[in-house]
Design an enzyme around this catalytic site. Structure first.
Site, PDB file in Angstrom:
ATOM      1  N   GLU A 179      54.731  29.915  76.525  1.00 34.48           N
ATOM      2  CA  GLU A 179      53.533  30.522  77.138  1.00 34.48           C
ATOM      3  C   GLU A 179      53.836  30.941  78.578  1.00 34.48           C
ATOM      4  O   GLU A 179      53.351  31.958  79.064  1.00 34.48           O
ATOM      5  CB  GLU A 179      52.357  29.533  77.135  1.00 34.48           C
ATOM      6  CG  GLU A 179      51.934  29.085  75.750  1.00 34.48           C
ATOM      7  CD  GLU A 179      50.711  28.182  75.819  1.00 34.48           C
ATOM      8  OE1 GLU A 179      50.880  26.954  75.861  1.00 34.48           O
ATOM      9  OE2 GLU A 179      49.582  28.715  75.858  1.00 34.48           O
ATOM     10  N   ARG A 214      47.672  21.799  66.772  1.00 31.49           N
ATOM     11  CA  ARG A 214      46.522  21.110  66.193  1.00 31.49           C
ATOM     12  C   ARG A 214      46.811  19.761  65.552  1.00 31.49           C
ATOM     13  O   ARG A 214      45.875  19.064  65.145  1.00 31.49           O
ATOM     14  CB  ARG A 214      45.834  22.033  65.174  1.00 31.49           C
ATOM     15  CG  ARG A 214      45.104  23.179  65.830  1.00 31.49           C
ATOM     16  CD  ARG A 214      44.402  24.040  64.802  1.00 31.49           C
ATOM     17  NE  ARG A 214      45.253  25.094  64.272  1.00 31.49           N
ATOM     18  CZ  ARG A 214      45.003  25.764  63.143  1.00 31.49           C
ATOM     19  NH1 ARG A 214      43.946  25.437  62.426  1.00 31.49           N
ATOM     20  NH2 ARG A 214      45.807  26.734  62.740  1.00 31.49           N
ATOM     21  N   TRP A 245      48.512  20.541  76.414  1.00 34.36           N
ATOM     22  CA  TRP A 245      49.633  20.764  77.329  1.00 34.36           C
ATOM     23  C   TRP A 245      50.271  22.091  76.949  1.00 34.36           C
ATOM     24  O   TRP A 245      49.979  22.663  75.896  1.00 34.36           O
ATOM     25  CB  TRP A 245      50.641  19.616  77.242  1.00 34.36           C
ATOM     26  CG  TRP A 245      50.982  19.243  75.841  1.00 34.36           C
ATOM     27  CD1 TRP A 245      51.848  19.893  74.994  1.00 34.36           C
ATOM     28  CD2 TRP A 245      50.423  18.162  75.086  1.00 34.36           C
ATOM     29  NE1 TRP A 245      51.872  19.277  73.770  1.00 34.36           N
ATOM     30  CE2 TRP A 245      51.011  18.208  73.802  1.00 34.36           C
ATOM     31  CE3 TRP A 245      49.489  17.145  75.374  1.00 34.36           C
ATOM     32  CZ2 TRP A 245      50.693  17.293  72.799  1.00 34.36           C
ATOM     33  CZ3 TRP A 245      49.187  16.246  74.370  1.00 34.36           C
ATOM     34  CH2 TRP A 245      49.778  16.308  73.105  1.00 34.36           C
ATOM     35  N   CYS A 279      45.821  28.089  67.332  1.00 37.26           N
ATOM     36  CA  CYS A 279      46.518  26.988  68.003  1.00 37.26           C
ATOM     37  C   CYS A 279      47.595  26.352  67.134  1.00 37.26           C
ATOM     38  O   CYS A 279      47.335  25.890  66.028  1.00 37.26           O
ATOM     39  CB  CYS A 279      45.506  25.922  68.443  1.00 37.26           C
ATOM     40  SG  CYS A 279      46.283  24.528  69.277  1.00 37.26           S
TER      41      CYS A 279
HETATM   42  N1  ARG Z   1      48.504  30.944  77.108  1.00 34.38           N
HETATM   43  C1  ARG Z   1      47.730  30.402  78.191  1.00 34.38           C
HETATM   44  C2  ARG Z   1      48.596  30.344  79.449  1.00 34.38           C
HETATM   45  O1  ARG Z   1      49.740  30.673  79.407  1.00 34.38           O
HETATM   46  C3  ARG Z   1      47.208  29.017  77.867  1.00 34.38           C
HETATM   47  C4  ARG Z   1      46.384  28.885  76.591  1.00 34.38           C
HETATM   48  C5  ARG Z   1      46.212  27.460  76.111  1.00 34.38           C
HETATM   49  N2  ARG Z   1      47.480  26.838  75.895  1.00 34.38           N
HETATM   50  C6  ARG Z   1      47.674  25.552  75.533  1.00 34.38           C
HETATM   51  N3  ARG Z   1      48.893  25.118  75.425  1.00 34.38           N
HETATM   52  N4  ARG Z   1      46.661  24.754  75.301  1.00 34.38           N
HETATM   53  O2  ARG Z   1      48.165  29.934  80.486  1.00 34.38           O
END
Ligand code: ARG
Length: 367
Positions: free
Chosen positions: A243, A70, A238, A67
């Site tokens: 991602e 953090r 968030w 992560c």
């Molecule tokens: N990578 C995952 C997604 O695209 C989410 C994982 C957790 N991500 C976070 N920002 N807490 O859905």
């Protein structure tokens, strides 16, 4: 080693850590350890106090090597839902989690801890990867929706769920207790925050009709604190824009949208060396960040997240703690070498408490 002995050792290590970090009384530590040993001796397990659970969950976040977010570990909110027994009660708690975490767009980092596994208590599992995620259907002309959800979508349909068949159908919550048949629960539309993806300059972007949900709530991992295994403990922060913009919507094995983005940007797709993929990728990521901001939903770009990670490292150093991290996961998938993280190695030692992947629940044919 005996199971109870292993558990006692892990509990001791956690209590000592808590005692040290929170500067608690030596008498508290000694008493608590005695108490936990007695409880393990008689019942085969022990229960955390609310404070132990809350701080343990924060430590699990702080210790999670994958992560980048953090810095905010100490702001994690924890809901103690350990008293809940039935699938219905659990589903209600998960819906409450969605609402509390969403918070009208100002996302709150949150974990909901359900009853952990223990002797004589059936294991609770959430079969969803995240509480909110899109279905994926195999069809004659390819996959409709999220290819990553095909197996769970089939499972939901076997259990009697039916989706509308769009590219963005939110899957139901699927809860399994012990080897009982899993039960599914629809998430009311009103509590799901979704963001339409538009571009600040390229008006035709909206024709792609892309969207994503606002809050990533990972629900299939195990939270481990002091030897206790919380097999159902959904948690969220968030999103970092990449991602969605560089993986969920861009990966060829996911929504695979780069060719269409390049098309509406008028890029030359006849040769790789035009770097049409890279150009499309950047604009897709611009669109994701812009769209979340426009709708007032928390999100962070990867440069800001990398700076925040730098501050996290400084804080940890100042507190005299070693930093562990997984380079492969920490570097962002867009322009990794523009961040500090890229340029140095990390110690990927796994420290507890932590969140772990767990084997999927075997599919049993008992009704
Ligand atoms: N990578 C995952 C997604 O695209 C989410 C994982 C957790 N991500 C976070 N920002 N807490 O859905």
């Amino acid at each position: 080693m005996l199971e109870t002995q292993r558990l006692m050792e892990e509990a001791d290590a956690f209590i000592r850590l808590l005692h040290r970090e929170r500067q608690l009384e030596d008498s508290w530590r000694d008493q608590r350890i005695t108490e936990i040993h007695a409880e393990i001796q008689s019942s085969g397990s022990y229960a955390h106090t609310v404070e132990e659970l809350a701080y343990g969950a924060k430590l699990a976040w702080r210790n999670n090597n994958r992560c980048i977010g953090r810095l905010f570990w100490d702001s994690l909110n924890v809901i103690d839902a350990r008293r809940l027994q039935t699938e219905e009660e659990i589903a209600q708690a998960l819906l409450a989690h969605i609402e509390l975490a969403t918070n009208g767009g100002k996302i709150r980092p949150l974990v909901t801890a359900l009853r952990p596994a223990s002797p004589g208590n059936e294991e609770i599992r959430i079969l969803n990867y995240q509480l909110i995620r899109y279905a994926g259907y195999e069809s004659a002309d390819g996959i409709v929706g999220d290819p990553d959800s095909v197996a769970l979508t089939k499972r939901c349909m076997e259990l009697g769920w039916r989706g509308a068949g769009t590219n963005f159908d939110v899957l139901p919550l699927v809860i399994q207790i012990g080897d009982r048949k899993p039960r599914w629960f629809k998430i009311p539309d009103e509590i799901i925050c979704e963001v339409d993806i538009v571009h600040p300059e390229i008006a035709s972007f909206s024709e792609l009709e892309l969207q994503w949900y606002g809050v990533p709530i990972v629900s299939n991992m195990r939270l481990e604190i002091g030897g206790i295994h919380y097999t159902a403990a959904p948690f969220n922060g968030w999103y970092m824009g990449t991602e969605i913009g560089a993986r969920n919507l861009a990966d060829q094995s996911r929504y695979n949208k780069l060719p269409q983005v390049a098309e509406l940007m008028g890029l030359d797709r006849s040769r790789e060396s035009s770097l049409w993929r890279d150009k499309a990728l950047v604009e897709l990521n611009v669109a994701v960040l812009h769209s979340f901001k426009r709708q007032g939903v928390s999100i962070v770009d990867h440069h800001t997240a990398a700076h925040q990670f730098g501050r996290f490292e400084e804080n940890e150093r100042a507190a005299g703690r070693a930093i562990t991290g997984n380079w492969v996961w920490l570097i962002p998938p867009v322009s990794p070498a523009t961040t500090e993280i890229f340029h140095r190695p990390f110690d990927n030692t796994v420290v507890r408490p932590n969140f772990f992947n767990q084997a999927p629940v075997p599919i049993l044919t008992r009704s």
